[in-house]
Enzyme design. Structure first.
Site, mmCIF file in Angstrom:
data_model
loop_
_atom_site.group_PDB
_atom_site.id
_atom_site.type_symbol
_atom_site.label_atom_id
_atom_site.label_comp_id
_atom_site.label_asym_id
_atom_site.label_seq_id
_atom_site.Cartn_x
_atom_site.Cartn_y
_atom_site.Cartn_z
ATOM 1 N N LYS A 79 0.841 -1.240 0.199
ATOM 2 C CA LYS A 79 -0.061 -0.134 0.029
ATOM 3 C C LYS A 79 0.749 1.202 -0.037
ATOM 4 O O LYS A 79 1.847 1.301 0.786
ATOM 5 C CB LYS A 79 -0.769 0.118 1.229
ATOM 6 C CG LYS A 79 -1.917 1.310 1.420
ATOM 7 C CD LYS A 79 -2.998 0.988 2.433
ATOM 8 C CE LYS A 79 -3.966 1.916 2.623
ATOM 9 N NZ LYS A 79 -4.679 1.806 3.649
ATOM 10 N N SER A 154 -9.678 1.786 2.710
ATOM 11 C CA SER A 154 -8.661 2.479 1.984
ATOM 12 C C SER A 154 -7.724 1.713 1.284
ATOM 13 O O SER A 154 -7.312 1.924 0.211
ATOM 14 C CB SER A 154 -8.081 3.769 2.800
ATOM 15 O OG SER A 154 -7.159 2.962 3.751
ATOM 16 N N SER A 178 -10.023 -0.412 6.967
ATOM 17 C CA SER A 178 -9.269 -0.352 5.750
ATOM 18 C C SER A 178 -8.645 -1.433 5.046
ATOM 19 O O SER A 178 -8.257 -1.490 4.154
ATOM 20 C CB SER A 178 -8.456 0.970 5.706
ATOM 21 O OG SER A 178 -9.073 1.937 5.662
#
Length: 485
Positions: A79, A154, A178
C-alpha cells in the site's frame, strides 16, 4: 492454474523443490499486471528493474541451496502509505506526488530480510481516508469481481491486486476497517492485527492510536505466514508491543470443537442487508457443524462506534497532517506571494476534498470550547466499547459477524455522500477503537459480489482467529473463482 493464482505456501514449495525459479515467478506476475491492471488499476508504481534484479540474485541462491527467508522469492505489493526506500510513496495524494523516501519502513526491512520481492506500490484512498479508493488523486481502482463496483477502501488497491492474481500477498493499513472492508468486497482474506503487533515505523500516520499494518491474501494460511514475517517489537515504534509469540501457523489446522463463539445481536441489526445476514447465518451454521458453540450476546455500544471513531480519527489526522505545509513536506504552491498564502494554497491545492473535510472536522473537535463536548466524550465512548468486548471475552473465545453491512456499492454511488460512506464502517471501527485483532474471510456472494465474514479476537490472540478462519475456509472458499475473473 497459472502461477499468478498460486498461494504463497505452494509457491514456497515449488521454489524450494526447484520446480520454478524466483525470476520465473516475478516475470509471470509482471505479465499478469501488464495484461490485467490497465482495467483493474490497482498499482500506482512498479519497481520492475529492481524486482527482476532481486529475483535473479535469488535464482543464484536457489541454485546453491541457500534459500533463507520465510518468503523466499514471493512477490508482494505494498500500500502506498508504507515507506519504501527509493520507490515513490505518495499516499495517493497530490501532496506527496513525486516523493521518494530515503529510508525503509520496518515492515519492508522485515520483508526484505525474508527475501520477498517488491513488485510495486498499490492504490488507496488519499492518506487512507475513504472507503472506496475513489479519493485517490491518481486513479480509481475497480473491483475484480464486478468492474462497476468499488474495491472498498482505503486499501482497495491491495485487495484488488490480490483478488485479480497480480500478487500472492499485499500489505494494507487498517484505521477503521481499511484492510477488512476491501477484503470483504474483493473476496480475499484481510487481517487487522492487534494494535502494537506490527511496527508502524514508516507508515504515514493517519490516526496514530488506531493505525495498524496487516496482510491481504487469497487464503487464511498464507495470511498467517505473512503476519509471522512482519510481526514483532520495534525500537523505532514505542507503541509496538514486546510480544514474543509470533507463531500463527503451527496450530492452524487444529479443530474448533468446543470453541465458544459470540454472535452480537447488534451485528445483524438495522443497516445490515438481508443478503449479508443470510450469508453470515449460514456461516454460523457451518461453525456449529465444525463443533463450535455459537451463542448470541450484546455489544450495546456498537452504535456509537462510527461517531466516536470519526471524531478521534479526524482529530488525530488534523494533528498528523499539519506537517504537510509546503515548506517542510509536500506540494509547494507556485502561486503564493506570502508565507501565509503559501501555507493556505499548498494545503488547499495539495489535499483532496475528503482529506480536507476530516482535517476541518478534527480541528473543530479539538478547538477551545468543543474539546470536552466532542473529543473527550468520544474517548469515553471508546472506553465503553472496549469494556463491552472485555466483558464478552470473559466467556467467549471469538466474536463473529459480518465485515461490512452490504456488498460492494457501485463506483460513484456514495463518493458525494460522506455520511452514507461512513456508515459502511459500522462493524469494523469498534475493533480499532478497542485495539483488537480482526480478520475478514469470504463467506458468500450476492449478485456476483463477495460477502465478508469477520472474526474478532482477544488482544494478541491472532492464533485463535487464524484457527477458526482456517477451519471455516475448509467449508467455503473462492479458490476456484479467482482464475475466472
Amino acid at each position: 492454474m497459472s502461477i499468478r493464482y498460486e498461494s504463497v505456501e505452494n509457491l514456497l514449495t515449488l521454489i524450494k523443490d526447484k520446480k520454478i525459479k524466483p525470476s520465473d515467478v516475478v516475470k509471470d506476475i509482471y505479465d499478469a499486471i501488464e495484461e490485467t491492471d490497465p482495467t483493474i488499476k490497482s498499482f500506482l508504481a512498479l519497481d520492475k528493474e529492481n524486482a527482476i534484479k532481486k529475483a535473479q540474485e535469488l535464482d543464484e541462491l536457489q541454485a546453491k541451496d541457500q534459500m533463507d527467508g520465510k518468503l523466499f522469492g514471493i512477490p508482494m505489493g505494498i500500500k502506498d502509505n508504507i515507506i519504501t526506500n527509493g520507490l515513490e510513496t505518495t499516499c495517493a495524494s497530490k501532496m506527496l506526488e513525486g516523493f521518494v523516501p530515503i529510508y525503509e519502513s520496518t515492515v519492508m526491512e522485515k520483508l526484505h530480510k525474508e527475501n520477498a520481492v517488491l513488485i510495486g506500490k498499490l492504490n488507496m484512498d488519499e492518506f487512507a481516508m475513504g472507503g472506496s479508493t475513489e479519493t485517490s488523486y491518481f486513479k480509481k481502482t475497480v473491483n475484480p469481481f464486478d468492474h462497476k463496483a468499488v474495491p472498498g477502501g482505503s486499501s482497495g488497491g491491495s485487495a484488488a491486486a490480490v483478488a485479480a492474481g497480480l500478487v500472492p500477498f499485499s500489505l494494507g493499513s487498517d484505521t477503521g476497517g481499511s484492510i477488512r472492508q476491501p477484503a470483504a468486497y474483493c473476496g480475499v482474506v484481510g487481517m487487522k492485527p492487534t494494535y502494537g503487533r506490527v511496527s508502524r515505523f514508516g507508515l504515514v500516520a493517519f490516526a496514530s492510536s488506531l493505525d495498524q499494518i496487516g496482510p491481504l491474501t487469497r487464503n487464511v494460511k498464507d495470511n498467517a505466514i505473512v503476519l509471522e514475517a512482519i510481526s514483532g517489537a520495534d525500537v523505532n515504534d514505542s507503541t509496538s508491543a514486546p510480544v514474543d509469540d509470533v507463531d500463527f501457523t503451527s496450530e492452524i489446522g487444529k479443530d474448533i470443537k468446543g470453541l465458544k463463539v459470540a454472535l452480537p445481536k447488534e451485528y445483524l441489526g438495522e443497516g445490515v442487508a438481508d443478503d449479508v445476514k443470510e450469508a453470515v447465518q449460514n456461516a454460523v451454521e457451518t461453525l456449529k457443524s465444525l463443533g463450535a458453540v455459537v451463542e448470541e450476546v450484546s455489544l450495546p455500544n456498537t452504535k456509537f462506534g462510527i461517531p466516536s471513531y470519526y471524531v478521534i480519527a479526524s482529530s488525530e489526522a488534523s494533528s498528523n497532517l499539519s506537517r504537510f505545509d509546503g515548506i517542510r513536506y509536500g506540494y509547494h504552491s507556485k502561486e503564493a506571494h506570502s508565507l501565509e498564502e503559501l501555507y493556505k494554497m499548498s494545503r488547499s491545492e495539495g489535499f483532496g476534498k475528503e482529506v480536507k473535510r476530516r482535517i476541518f472536522l478534527g480541528t473543530f473537535a479539538l478547538s477551545s470550547g468543543y474539546y470536552d463536548a466532542y473529543y473527550k466524550k468520544s474517548q469515553k465512548v471508546r472506553t465503553l466499547i472496549k469494556n463491552d468486548f472485555d466483558k464478552v471475552f470473559e466467556n467467549y473465545d471469538v466474536v463473529v459477524g459480518p465485515t461490512a453491512p452490504t456488498t460492494a456499492f457501485n463506483l460513484g454511488e456514495e463518493i458525494d455522500d460522506p455520511l452514507t460512506m461512513y456508515a459502511n464502517d459500522l462493524l469494523t471501527t469498534p475493533v480499532n477503537l478497542a485495539g483488537l485483532p480482526g480478520i475478514s474471510v469470504p463467506c458468500g456472494q450476492s449478485n456476483g459480489r463477495p460477502i465478508g465474514l469477520q472474526f474478532i479476537g482477544k488482544p494478541f490472540d491472532e492464533k485463535t482467529l487464524y484457527r477458526v478462519a482456517y477451519q471455516y475456509e475448509t467449508q467455503y472458499n473462492l479458490h476456484d473463482v479467482y482464475e475466472k475473473l
